[in-house]
Design a protein around this motif. Structure first.
Motif, PDB file in Angstrom:
ATOM      1  N   VAL A   1       0.837  -1.205   0.000  1.00 41.25           N
ATOM      2  CA  VAL A   1       0.000   0.000   0.000  1.00 41.25           C
ATOM      3  C   VAL A   1       0.870   1.253   0.000  1.00 41.25           C
ATOM      4  O   VAL A   1       0.612   2.215  -0.724  1.00 41.25           O
TER       5      VAL A   1
ATOM      6  N   LEU B   1       2.142   1.669  -3.358  1.00 42.94           N
ATOM      7  CA  LEU B   1       1.088   2.090  -4.274  1.00 42.94           C
ATOM      8  C   LEU B   1       0.824   3.590  -4.123  1.00 42.94           C
ATOM      9  O   LEU B   1       0.569   4.295  -5.098  1.00 42.94           O
TER      10      LEU B   1
ATOM     11  N   ASP C   1      -6.088   5.510  -5.576  1.00 46.10           N
ATOM     12  CA  ASP C   1      -6.161   4.051  -5.637  1.00 46.10           C
ATOM     13  C   ASP C   1      -5.741   3.374  -4.352  1.00 46.10           C
ATOM     14  O   ASP C   1      -6.271   2.333  -3.987  1.00 46.10           O
ATOM     15  N   TYR C   2      -4.760   3.969  -3.668  1.00 43.09           N
ATOM     16  CA  TYR C   2      -4.247   3.273  -2.485  1.00 43.09           C
ATOM     17  C   TYR C   2      -5.322   3.146  -1.408  1.00 43.09           C
ATOM     18  O   TYR C   2      -5.355   2.181  -0.659  1.00 43.09           O
TER      19      TYR C   2
ATOM     20  N   GLN D   1      -7.402   0.363  -2.365  1.00 39.99           N
ATOM     21  CA  GLN D   1      -6.635  -0.860  -2.113  1.00 39.99           C
ATOM     22  C   GLN D   1      -6.738  -1.262  -0.639  1.00 39.99           C
ATOM     23  O   GLN D   1      -6.852  -2.438  -0.313  1.00 39.99           O
TER      24      GLN D   1
ATOM     25  N   TRP E   1      -9.964  -2.941  -0.019  1.00 35.36           N
ATOM     26  CA  TRP E   1      -9.974  -4.318  -0.502  1.00 35.36           C
ATOM     27  C   TRP E   1      -9.167  -5.231   0.406  1.00 35.36           C
ATOM     28  O   TRP E   1      -9.520  -6.386   0.626  1.00 35.36           O
TER      29      TRP E   1
ATOM     30  N   HIS F   1       0.911   1.171 -11.315  1.00 36.32           N
ATOM     31  CA  HIS F   1      -0.012   0.673 -10.304  1.00 36.32           C
ATOM     32  C   HIS F   1      -0.398  -0.776 -10.582  1.00 36.32           C
ATOM     33  O   HIS F   1      -0.902  -1.459  -9.721  1.00 36.32           O
TER      34      HIS F   1
ATOM     35  N   TYR G   1      -2.278  -2.868  -7.906  1.00 33.36           N
ATOM     36  CA  TYR G   1      -3.604  -2.396  -7.544  1.00 33.36           C
ATOM     37  C   TYR G   1      -4.648  -3.287  -8.196  1.00 33.36           C
ATOM     38  O   TYR G   1      -4.510  -3.674  -9.369  1.00 33.36           O
TER      39      TYR G   1
ATOM     40  N   VAL H   1      -6.141  -8.732  -5.226  1.00 31.75           N
ATOM     41  CA  VAL H   1      -5.912  -8.703  -3.775  1.00 31.75           C
ATOM     42  C   VAL H   1      -6.760  -9.764  -3.088  1.00 31.75           C
ATOM     43  O   VAL H   1      -6.277 -10.529  -2.242  1.00 31.75           O
TER      44      VAL H   1
END
Lengths: 382, 682
Positions: free
Chosen positions: A33, A36, A50-51, A54, A57, A267, A348, A353
């Motif tokens: 993370v 990312l 996005d992180y 992430q 998720w 990513h 990502y 994940v």
């Protein structure tokens, strides 16, 4: 379902919880993370957040993995082929519901959520093969005939994924199948036959089955210094980024290759160059060690599993992680051509994940139940 | 309970495999670690260098071309900024780019700024459609390397300043619009002295390929410097003709550079974080081009332009007889170098060129040196000097002019019936018959030798424009040309500057200057000094003598006396058109051009071209010469009637300017020396 084996759950968790597995995966997730965050801090097109997604998720995947680890894996063994069938159906649904992105349909959309069935298929394939081998406990060497059924089990999803087309995932499915087969004892003659067939199929595919851009990627890989402004841009700049890391790295958020947009797909396909540039050889060694540890730990869990299903499950998940890591790191360092294979927990993507975490949940499950057959502790447990 | 689920299966089959699998996995990871060791530990420094080169761009700092000034510091050529409007296709019209999806949703794009720009620039609908199409074509794909981001489109060149202001004001709404300042050569006097100054043009690909051969980019900086000492790059302006071209290496200056941090898309990054990444030396200052101080006098040029106004074509050279420095070089018709130097856009340049090359009066030709013309009677002083040499002809010998003379079967005519004339009168009254007899006595080769010793028929070496050598024919030249059929008529024609004799106005002016200054043939010079942009003199050019013409002073005196009479004797050919306030000596000429009308030419042009060239080559003041003035009026007709008045105006203006600048009174002509030539001074 009777739940009496859930008695003393907390106590068993405390005693049997696989801390090594947990800490390895948690470390990869946290570093992933952080990486990312750096990788997408410069990206255009709305990837900057996005992180956070992430993290959601990872949390969601962690919860699901916990639930999966809590239920005795033999329940999954019973449901093995059902799960496999649902995976194959969802792959078929891709062709009906999927939308084409960059020439291939890989996604299913449900409301505002989307997922890639091919990711989960990796686990379903592992479960199905585990169940097959569990139900067919041979101790003498296997013949070709014995391998036909597992080969069909692997071939169906592989073919569907190839049709999407998603060469990377298809490759992983094949390699997972091969890895699991490597666990079994196969007659030497059959092995030679298999090898010959494999070579022929691979050659044929290499010659006729590859699409234009795939050929281009292989050409690019074979001639790393040609056309570095065209198709070799990504691998070339990735290699520069890795090299630019040097011994100790440029520091967090200070890798110029990433900060100045020389890396693309940082990513998804190329999170490692970002990491390698920022943390250098020392950081890279640590990261590779974490992946190696995770893979070897999966093998260790498999070795201590008390039945074939558990063993194959652990080996299968371990091979998923292994092949993903090896291919992704290999392409980021120029050892392998570019195949769109994610780096587990670094790239990502929700499906990716979830798949990794659910897989780890299975391994944790097997690991926690490795003491069942022990006569000493059985009374304590049940 | 364990039996409730499924029976435990035997894992014995797998037992021996784990170790091998672990080994294989470990080897795979070790290979990756080895590769990382290679990339990061062994080659890390090299890759760091590449990564550094990735983000550092040497931005060229442009230099300014030197200013050209006249003798009095008036600017003849300088640079001004021109503002071009360029657009980045993908940014002015995001709607032209392909739609991208994210999680199935199309990504929202910025609004187009293009319509706003079209409005500000007042593009007409057709232009808008053209540019629309080009933008869309560029943005068919929008990869990072697509022309959508990397190939700016030029929308307008040289936009007016108020448009620039408007664009700046609306900067926020005009994403992807760049106003680029480009230096453009500017000639404030427009067409005045255009041939001499020349113009600048974009360096042509062929010339560029010579200094930047294939693989140039990969050469070391030293080799690049050796190949391309002036550092030309595509799109550079380079002097195309005239002084701009001849003095290119001085005027050009040297580019500098500055290291800037760029990202992969070529955008500059600023701020302290970015500046820390720049390694020293961060900058090389550009060296501005050298300024030139000419010997040319812009005011005199303007006076010449005024004096030549009635005439369609011609050339004037004014030279300081004491130094060989040129005070004026004038060629007509001319052109406006501003049109050719790109400031007003490429279309304008093309249009100007096609117009100029279609003109039958050849405006692109520098007639002072690139054109050679029959000198007519302005040749006579040199024939006379040849005759006086070694006393071939006695100056007091008389010939009787009856208006014509017969040699062999041909009749050679004179302009008038001059009666009995001696050499002095023959020059003053321009008697051809006298010179026919003289030529017969002197012979072609002797006349040719004297004429050549005064620099006729050979390039002067001024070198600012391609020089025509002209031609002084000799017997051997005729032998080659006419295969032995030499006729005495050739010699006769040559003595009066007709037939195959051609000279350039510049040659003639230098030759007359040599007559005026006692026989010193100077190298003509147009640049007086090279200066830095803040006015310090870098290099001066002292007068350079080509040679001392081996001619006795007495002979020169006889000729200059005769030239004085041309203007000042009532029988002199230039007398009617003289300016009595001026002290001028010179020789008129009316040269036949040998023009044969072509059928396809229109009659008006045809009748113009059939006219004679009118010449007057002179120096002033006659008694202490300062300047030589040669006037050619192409197809002007009679030298005395057409060329002399022009020269008189020029000399008058010269005297007036000298008087103003030096604070001296107009040099009044000495009235009593009317019958005496300048050489008759005590």
């Amino acid at each position: 379902m009777r739940l009496h084996h859930d008695e003393g759950l907390m106590g068993r968790v405390r005693e049997h919880f696989d801390w090594t597995l947990f800490i390895t995966v948690a470390a990869l997730a946290v570093v992933g993370v952080i990486n990312l965050y750096s990788a997408t801090s410069v990206a255009r097109g709305g990837h900057a957040e996005d992180y956070i997604q992430q993290i959601y998720w990872l949390v969601g995947g962690g919860i699901i993995a916990t639930v999966i680890a809590a239920i005795d894996y033999r329940h999954y063994e019973r449901l093995g082929y059902v799960l496999y069938a649902s995976g194959v159906i969802s792959l078929l649904l891709v062709f009906i519901l999927g939308r084409e992105i960059r020439g291939s349909s890989r996604w299913i959309y449900i409301g505002s959520y989307s997922f890639q069935p091919s990711e989960f298929m990796k686990l379903f394939l592992v479960i199905a093969l585990a169940k097959y081998l569990h139900d067919d406990p041979k101790s003498e060497g296997r013949t070709l005939r014995d391998l036909v059924a597992p080969a069909i089990i692997a071939a169906i999803p592989t073919a569907l994924v190839l049709l999407q087309p998603d060469l990377g995932t298809a490759l992983i499915l094949v390699l997972v199948f091969v890895s699991i087969c490597a666990l079994t004892r196969v007659q030497t003659k059959s092995l030679l036959w298999l090898g010959a067939v494999g070579v022929i199929v691979a050659t044929a595919f290499w010659s006729y089955g590859l699409r234009g851009y795939q050929n281009e990627r292989i050409t690019a890989w074979l001639n790393p210094n040609e056309n570095i402004l065209g198709y070799n841009w990504d691998p070339h700049q990735a290699r520069i980024a890795v090299g630019n890391g040097g011994w100790l790295g440029q520091g967090f958020m200070r890798g110029s290759q990433n900060q100045f947009l020389f890396l693309h797909e940082q990513h998804s396909d190329f999170p490692f160059p970002v990491f390698a540039e920022e943390w250098g050889f020392v950081g890279s060694v640590a990261l590779v060690t974490l992946y190696a540890l995770l893979v070897l730990w999966c093998l260790r869990v498999a070795a201590s599993a008390k039945d074939r299903f558990g063993a194959v499950l652990a080996v299968g998940v371990g091979s998923v992680v292994f092949w993903h890591a090896v291919f992704n790191l290999g392409m980021a360092t120029g050892l392998l051509p570019i195949v769109g294979v994610t780096l587990p927990l670094f790239s990502y993507g929700g499906s990716s994940v979830m798949t990794v975490l659910v897989g780890v949940g299975f391994v944790m499950n097997v690991s926690m139940r490795r003491f069942y057959a022990s006569p000493v502790r059985a009374s304590q447990l049940f | 309970m364990t039996n409730f689920l499924v029976p435990r299966s035997d894992v014995g089959e797998f037992r021996r495999r784990y170790r091998w699998m672990a080994l294989a996995a470990s080897i795979a990871f070790l290979i990756i670690l080895g590769r990382l060791f290679q990339l990061q530990a062994l080659d890390g420094a090299a890759y760091s260098t590449i990564a550094h080169e990735n983000i550092i761009r040497r931005m060229v700092l442009s230099t300014t071309r030197g200013v050209i000034r006249d003798a009095n510091g008036k600017v003849l050529a300088s640079s001004r900024p021109s503002y071009d409007v360029e657009i980045v296709p993908g940014r002015v019209m995001p709607s032209a780019r392909p739609v991208h999806y994210r999680n199935g949703q199309p990504i929202v794009r910025d609004p187009d700024s293009w319509p706003r720009l079209a409005e500000i620039l007042r593009l007409n609908p057709e232009e808008r459609r053209t540019f629309d199409a080009r933008i869309r074509a560029a943005c068919v794909s929008d990869d990072d390397k697509s022309p959508c981001w990397h190939t700016p489109i030029l929308v307008r060149e040289d936009v007016p300043r108020d448009t620039v202001a408007e664009l700046k004001q609306h900067h926020d709404e005009l994403a992807g619009v760049d106003v680029v300042g480009v230096p453009v050569r500017f000639y404030p006097y427009k067409s005045l002295g255009a041939h001499m100054l020349g113009y600048v043009a974009e360096v042509d690909p062929e010339a560029l390929a010579k200094v930047r051969p294939h693989g140039y980019e990969d050469l070391s900086r030293e080799e690049q410097q050796r190949n391309n000492p002036l550092g030309y790059e595509a799109g550079d302006t380079v002097g195309a003709t005239g002084i701009e071209r001849a003095w290119e290496s001085y005027l050009r200056g040297q580019r500098g550079w500055e290291k800037r941090v760029v990202d992969a898309r070529g955008r500059y990054r600023t701020g302290p974080a970015a500046e820390d990444l720049v390694d020293p030396p961060a900058r090389l200052d550009p060296i501005p081009g050298r300024d030139l101080r000419l010997s040319i006098d812009a005011d005199l040029e303007q006076a010449i332009d005024k004096a030549m106004r009635p005439h369609a074509a011609g050339a004037v050279v004014v030279v300081d007889v004491r130094t060989g420095r040129l005070l004026a070089l004038y060629s007509k018709p001319d052109f406006d170098p501003n049109d050719l130097s790109g400031g007003a856009g490429h279309a304008r340049v093309r249009e100007a060129f096609s117009r100029l090359y279609a003109d039958p009066l050849r405006p692109m030709l520098d007639k002072t040196m690139s054109g050679a013309f029959q000198p007519g009677s302005t040749m006579k002083p040199f024939s006379a000097l040849a005759a006086l040499e070694d006393h071939v002809v006695d100056p007091d010998h008389t010939e009787k002019c009856e208006g014509y003379v017969v040699f062999g079967r041909r009749i050679f005519r004179c302009s008038h019936v001059h009666g009995s004339v001696r050499l002095r009168e023959a020059i003053a009254r321009s008697c051809n018959v006298y010179f026919f007899h003289l030529a017969e006595a002197v012979g072609m080769d002797r006349i040719a030798r004297v004429a050549q010793s005064f620099g006729l028929g050979e390039k002067t070496g001024l070198g600012i424009n391609p020089e025509s050598p002209g031609r002084i024919p000799t017997r051997s030249w005729y032998a080659l040309r006419y295969r032995g059929q030499f006729r005495v008529g050739f010699t006769l024609n040559m003595a009066i500057g007709e037939g195959d004799v051609t000279v350039t106005p510049l040659q003639l002016a230098m030759a007359y200057a040599a007559i005026a200054n006692g026989g010193t043939l100077y190298q003509p010079q147009v640049v007086r000094s090279v200066e830095t942009s803040d006015g310090a003199v870098v290099q001066e050019f002292p007068p350079r003598t080509r040679r001392q013409v081996p001619v006795p002073a007495e002979d020169l005196r006889r000729v200059t006396d005769a030239l004085f009479d041309v203007v000042n004797d009532p029988n002199g050919t230039a007398y009617p058109a003289r300016d009595p306030s001026l002290d001028v000596a010179g020789k008129t000429g009316t040269a036949q051009t040998g023009y044969v009308a072509k059928k396809e030419e229109e009659p008006k042009l045809s009748s113009f071209l059939s006219q004679n060239h009118a010449w007057f080559s002179s120096f002033a003041p006659a008694h202490s010469p300062e300047v030589a003035v040669t006037v050619l009026v192409e197809h002007g007709g009679s030298g005395p009637e057409v060329a002399v008045p022009v020269a008189m105006q020029i000399v008058h203006e010269y005297e007036r300017l000298q008087a103003v600048r030096l604070g001296r009174p107009m040099s009044a002509k000495v009235p009593t020396v009317k019958a005496k030539g300048p050489g008759g001074k005590p």
